[in-house]
Scaffold this active site. Structure first.
Site, PDB file in Angstrom:
ATOM      1  N   LYS A 293       0.852  -1.187   0.000  1.00  0.00           N
ATOM      2  CA  LYS A 293       0.000   0.000   0.000  1.00  0.00           C
ATOM      3  C   LYS A 293       0.887   1.237   0.000  1.00  0.00           C
ATOM      4  O   LYS A 293       1.965   1.246   0.601  1.00  0.00           O
ATOM      5  CB  LYS A 293      -0.905   0.015   1.231  1.00  0.00           C
ATOM      6  CG  LYS A 293      -1.672   1.317   1.445  1.00  0.00           C
ATOM      7  CD  LYS A 293      -2.396   1.357   2.783  1.00  0.00           C
ATOM      8  CE  LYS A 293      -2.988   2.729   3.057  1.00  0.00           C
ATOM      9  NZ  LYS A 293      -3.671   2.811   4.361  1.00  0.00           N
TER      10      LYS A 293
ATOM     11  N   GLU B 265      -8.123  12.005  12.919  1.00  0.00           N
ATOM     12  CA  GLU B 265      -7.219  10.897  13.244  1.00  0.00           C
ATOM     13  C   GLU B 265      -6.266  11.265  14.369  1.00  0.00           C
ATOM     14  O   GLU B 265      -5.439  12.178  14.240  1.00  0.00           O
ATOM     15  CB  GLU B 265      -6.426  10.471  12.003  1.00  0.00           C
ATOM     16  CG  GLU B 265      -5.629   9.202  12.212  1.00  0.00           C
ATOM     17  CD  GLU B 265      -5.440   8.397  10.936  1.00  0.00           C
ATOM     18  OE1 GLU B 265      -4.846   7.314  11.002  1.00  0.00           O
ATOM     19  OE2 GLU B 265      -5.887   8.855   9.873  1.00  0.00           O
TER      20      GLU B 265
ATOM     21  N   GLU C 257      -7.097  -2.120   3.225  1.00  0.00           N
ATOM     22  CA  GLU C 257      -6.349  -0.883   3.432  1.00  0.00           C
ATOM     23  C   GLU C 257      -6.290  -0.537   4.918  1.00  0.00           C
ATOM     24  O   GLU C 257      -5.251  -0.125   5.447  1.00  0.00           O
ATOM     25  CB  GLU C 257      -7.021   0.253   2.652  1.00  0.00           C
ATOM     26  CG  GLU C 257      -6.321   1.591   2.783  1.00  0.00           C
ATOM     27  CD  GLU C 257      -7.087   2.710   2.098  1.00  0.00           C
ATOM     28  OE1 GLU C 257      -6.886   3.871   2.498  1.00  0.00           O
ATOM     29  OE2 GLU C 257      -7.898   2.423   1.194  1.00  0.00           O
TER      30      GLU C 257
ATOM     31  N   GLU D  66     -12.117  10.663  -4.102  1.00  0.00           N
ATOM     32  CA  GLU D  66     -11.922  10.629  -2.648  1.00  0.00           C
ATOM     33  C   GLU D  66     -11.144  11.851  -2.171  1.00  0.00           C
ATOM     34  O   GLU D  66     -11.474  12.451  -1.146  1.00  0.00           O
ATOM     35  CB  GLU D  66     -11.196   9.351  -2.234  1.00  0.00           C
ATOM     36  CG  GLU D  66     -10.985   9.235  -0.734  1.00  0.00           C
ATOM     37  CD  GLU D  66     -10.327   7.936  -0.331  1.00  0.00           C
ATOM     38  OE1 GLU D  66      -9.502   7.954   0.599  1.00  0.00           O
ATOM     39  OE2 GLU D  66     -10.641   6.888  -0.943  1.00  0.00           O
TER      40      GLU D  66
END
Length: 418
Positions: free
Chosen positions: A175, A220, A264, A404
């Site tokens: 990733k 986050e 992910e 996104e």
């Protein structure tokens, strides 16, 4: 780059009872420092000391620098809560070895936790606390907004996503997180307080932050330390929202059941847990993520919680150990960061790096600088650089990833618009 040699400074924290005025309205326009969520947190202004640091061991050197200043301080702190007493705000470069991280000791810190409010003053010469920016001023117009491509236009950026998918499919890595930037220019100077108030109003459950002209509202939490308790909120896997209720529900269900997004997310969780576990006596990692719903997007979300061992390093050193996680870099970390350097086409600066605060006890909170804007100082203070990124895996679609980033950019764009 550092300030002059350390001198003994008096640091006095004074309780203010259970006042409920908006912390963000107390900020001046220049040098605003903030970390606020649901009306609680810290804001600061004035500058007593600062550190700008880069290169190998940057965060370890910052930790030593802060420890020296705390040891030299004459502290009066009857409040004794996380964030009272001496406080250091920090904004860390995404790549601390190559970028410049900034740490600021403010002259004044106004804090609130569990309904208790206090003010901490460092030194003798400090600015007064004034209601300089009433909340209704957030509605003031900045005029027309003009947008321009940043380092790459959308077509070129999609090409980089295609290249990343090719490299992942070839087995070079699992990733990588690719970001893009957009430049925005207003007719009038951008007041950081206007943006902060509007972001906090729309995203109260996010952490609204400001350090050295980088401001935003991040969902986050990279690391929170309270005594020996350490916590993190990991996000990875995103779906847009819809104004149509039925379509919105379907999008949420699609995210909850998406194999691509769960894969992910698993990379991000495994990355954080593997880096943090050696410093913990226990670490609780839920087996499946929850869905976090925000006004503009949904994320797969996992809250991690553990207890640090007695010999664990301080918060800044822990940040160095866990950053970058797969949520903002990729996996394996080294291969992902190298690919970002090679194909992303821009310098992230402090975007996607840790941002937050630490106090003299070692307690503190650092999130990841996402959903943010860097005020550039260009065009009379009327220009900003916006950022957004997304995780790329083997079955990522470039156009879907571009969409996104647009959904994520919308968070700051909405705060800019009249």
């Amino acid at each position: 780059m550092t300030s002059a040699a350390t001198t003994t400074r008096r640091v006095v924290t004074t309780p203010l009872g259970r006042r409920r005025s908006d912390l963000l309205t107390k900020l001046p326009a220049d040098g605003a420092l903030a970390w606020v969520r649901d009306g609680e947190g810290l804001v600061g202004w004035g500058e007593v000391d600062r550190l700008e640091v880069s290169g190998p061991g940057a965060l370890e050197r910052a930790a030593e620098w802060w420890a020296q200043r705390c040891a030299a301080a004459d502290v009066v702190d009857p409040v004794g809560l996380p964030g009272s007493g001496p406080v250091l705000f920090g904004s860390v470069a995404f790549d601390p070895e190559r970028g410049t991280s900034v740490f600021v000791v403010p002259a004044v810190v106004l804090g609130r936790r569990d309904g208790q409010t206090w003010v901490t003053v460092t030194g003798e010469d400090h600015p007064e606390i004034t209601e300089e920016f009433p909340a209704q001023a957030a509605d003031a117009s900045v005029g027309r907004l003009t947008y321009a491509d940043g380092a790459l236009d959308p077509v070129a950026w999609c090409g980089r996503v295609t290249e990343a998918v090719r490299r992942i499919s070839a087995g070079e890595l699992g990733k990588v997180v690719l970001a893009r930037d957009v430049l925005v220019t207003a007719d009038h100077p951008l007041d950081p307080r206007r943006l902060l108030l509007r972001l906090a109003a729309r995203f109260p459950s996010c952490w609204t932050f400001a350090v050295e002209g980088l401001l935003g509202a991040t969902p986050e939490l990279l690391l929170r330390r309270t005594g020996d308790l350490v916590e993190s909120r990991v996000l990875a896997g995103t779906a847009a929202r819809s104004s149509d209720p039925a379509a919105d529900t379907a999008l949420g269900a699609g995210l909850a059941g998406s194999a691509k997004d769960h894969a992910e997310h698993r990379y991000a969780i495994d990355s954080l847990a593997a880096s943090l576990r050696p410093f913990c006596t226990d670490l609780v990692v839920p087996s499946r993520p929850a869905v976090l719903t925000l006004p503009n997007v949904r994320h797969l979300s996992t809250d991690v919680r553990g207890h640090l061992s007695p010999d664990a390093p301080g918060l800044l050193e822990l940040l160095s150990a866990v950053h970058p996680t797969a949520a903002v870099g990729g996996t394996p970390t080294e291969a992902a960061v190298e690919l970002i350097r090679e194909i992303e086409g821009m310098d992230r600066g402090r975007y996607a790096g840790p941002v937050g605060w630490v106090d003299a006890r070692g307690d503190g909170e650092f999130g990841l600088a996402l959903r943010c804007a860097q005020l550039t100082g260009e065009r009379g203070g009327a220009e900003a650089r916006l950022f957004a990124g997304c995780g790329i895996v083997g079955d990522s679609d470039p156009m879907a990833e571009l969409a996104e980033t647009q959904a994520k950019l919308a968070a700051v764009q909405a705060a800019l618009q009249d």
